[in-house]
Enzyme design. Structure first.
Site, short mmCIF file in Angstrom:
data_model
loop_
_atom_site.label_atom_id
_atom_site.label_comp_id
_atom_site.label_asym_id
_atom_site.label_seq_id
_atom_site.Cartn_x
_atom_site.Cartn_y
_atom_site.Cartn_z
N SER A 168 18.93 59.33 40.31
CA SER A 168 19.63 58.34 39.51
C SER A 168 18.85 57.03 39.46
CB SER A 168 21.04 58.15 40.06
OG SER A 168 21.83 57.40 39.20
N ASP A 320 20.30 54.44 32.95
CA ASP A 320 19.52 54.66 34.17
C ASP A 320 18.61 55.87 33.99
OD1 ASP A 320 21.47 56.63 34.27
OD2 ASP A 320 21.81 56.44 36.42
N ASP A 322 18.45 58.99 34.81
CA ASP A 322 18.96 60.30 34.38
C ASP A 322 20.02 60.18 33.30
OD1 ASP A 322 20.75 59.23 36.32
OD2 ASP A 322 21.60 61.22 36.68
N ASP A 324 23.04 58.77 32.90
CA ASP A 324 24.48 58.95 33.06
C ASP A 324 25.16 57.64 33.47
OD1 ASP A 324 23.71 58.72 35.71
OD2 ASP A 324 24.76 60.52 36.39
#
Length: 426
Positions: A168, A320, A322, A324
């Site tokens: 993340s 961010d 990834d 999400d």
């Protein structure tokens, strides 16, 4: 050839001299003597011989914990308290073992995706090799893809589980494995605790070569078809309205460019600029403050706001690594103030974004006559109570005070029904 007895003697001396913690000594001894850890013994012995006590203690003093959705930590080639082939492999093998125990009578599938971080592709291939060796058909997203697309892929193919390799918004030194159930959400009770137990019990890890599994269709590249289906699914959530908006979007060196600009363009937002300084996928996140690509950090937006003022943009979106987690910034006035050449800008917190989106969606449903008292929004313990007050104003339910983690929001949707779900935020 590694002289294990010499390494053990060096370990015992280090313990006696207080160079290593008790936990590290015990775990290092296991990594030197257990047959299923034999491949790591030479590097462990090398660290002992060179007196690399800090590195050894950091890597071995405990076991890298399992969080709300998986295991996350600093990467290091050895150690039970680091992200490496062994700890990632244990996670995949334990997941495979657990799923096979609880899902019977149908073919097993596993979706796998990865982000732009160091070794993410390597870890994704490792997980694919393990799942394929365990009898799963692996639906592999070849190329950087978002966590939401991984979740969609699990449901799209009716997979029993999914794996996302991402840490993340953590620093560049970190990586992680996140695991998903057949719902497309991360594991909920009792599966979370029980699967963790299986991961802790893993000894031998079975693998099949990636190229061999690919040749035998045990690993299948699926990104082209999934991309199109995912975009179409997202577009079904789109609401009609004005589209003449000048937007700057930043993926913060992550995967977001694979999803956000194509969907915005397909939804009718034609004036979208991908911020050039953050556009290139880069595991070191070089052009964000402190190399931490967190869109909740207002400092991330400073340089993007400069560009927005140059071109007259009206909204900045950032995700961010990834993709999400969302942050945004907007001008707070239509006119310049004092002697400034352009209107002042401000960033919005996650709570503010959530409240605004909830209000917009509820207002839209109310205006169309499709909102009922049975509809609901979802929040967690860390979400502002403003979201509940917005829902109260529209006389709909709030499913609130859930534990932290989007998996609990997904669980609430499963429990109360997706057809009445309006919005959820953490």
């Amino acid at each position: 050839m590694v002289d294990i007895q010499t390494a053990i003697s060096q370990l015992e001396t280090a313990a006696a001299e207080g160079n290593l913690s008790t936990g590290a000594v015990e775990n290092i001894h296991n990594w030197l003597t257990e047959p299923y850890l034999e491949e790591y013994a030479p590097l462990v012995a090398e660290h002992l011989a060179s007196g690399s006590w800090k590195q050894l203690d950091d890597a071995f003093w405990t076991v890298v914990p399992f969080g709300t959705g998986g295991r996350r930590g600093k990467m290091y080639p050895i150690g039970c308290n680091a992200i490496n082939d062994r700890t990632i492999g244990e996670s995949a093998q334990g997941l495979a073992d657990y799923v096979k125990e609880h899902v019977t009578g149908k073919p097993l599938g596993c979706a796998i995706a990865y982000d732009t971080r160091h070794r993410s592709r390597h870890f994704a291939e490792l997980c694919a090799q393990i799942m394929a060796a365990a009898g799963f058909t692996v639906h592999f997203l070849d190329g950087y893809r978002s966590t939401p697309e991984l979740s969609f892929t699990v449901r799209h193919f009716g997979c029993a589980c999914g794996i996302m390799i991402t840490a993340s918004h953590n620093p560049p030194s970190d990586n992680a494995v996140k695991v998903y159930w057949s719902t497309g959400g991360q594991l909920l009770p009792p599966h979370d605790a029980q699967s963790i137990q299986r991961m802790k019990q893993v000894t031998w890890i079975k693998r099949i070569a990636f190229a061999e599994a690919f040749e035998e269709d045990k690993i299948v590249y699926c990104q082209d078809g999934v991309d199109a289906a995912f975009f179409q699914n997202v577009l079904t959530q789109s609401i009609d309205g004005p589209r003449d908006l000048k937007i700057i979007y930043s993926p913060l060196h992550g995967v977001g460019a694979s999803a956000v600009p194509p969907v915005l363009n397909a939804a009718g937002f034609q004036d979208v600029e991908v911020f050039a300084l953050h556009a290139t996928p880069d595991p070191d996140f070089p052009n964000v403050p402190d190399h931490v690509a967190n869109p909740e950090n207002p400092a991330v937006f400073d340089v993007i706001i400069q560009r927005a003022c140059e071109i007259g943009a009206e909204l900045i979106l950032a995700t961010d690594p990834d993709c999400d987690r969302l942050g945004c910034a907007a001008p707070i006035s239509t006119e310049p103030v004092s002697n400034e050449p352009s209107a002042p800008w401000a960033t919005l917190t996650g709570n503010q974004i959530g409240a605004l989106l909830a209000d917009f969606l509820l207002d839209t449903r109310q205006a169309s006559g499709t909102l009922t008292p049975d509809h609901y929004v979802v929040k967690t313990l860390v979400t502002s109570e403003l979201l509940r007050r917005v829902a109260d104003a529209y006389a709909v339910r709030t499913i609130g005070n859930l534990l932290v983690g989007f998996k609990w929001i997904g669980g609430a949707m499963d429990q109360y029904g997706p057809e009445l779900f309006v919005f959820g935020a953490e």
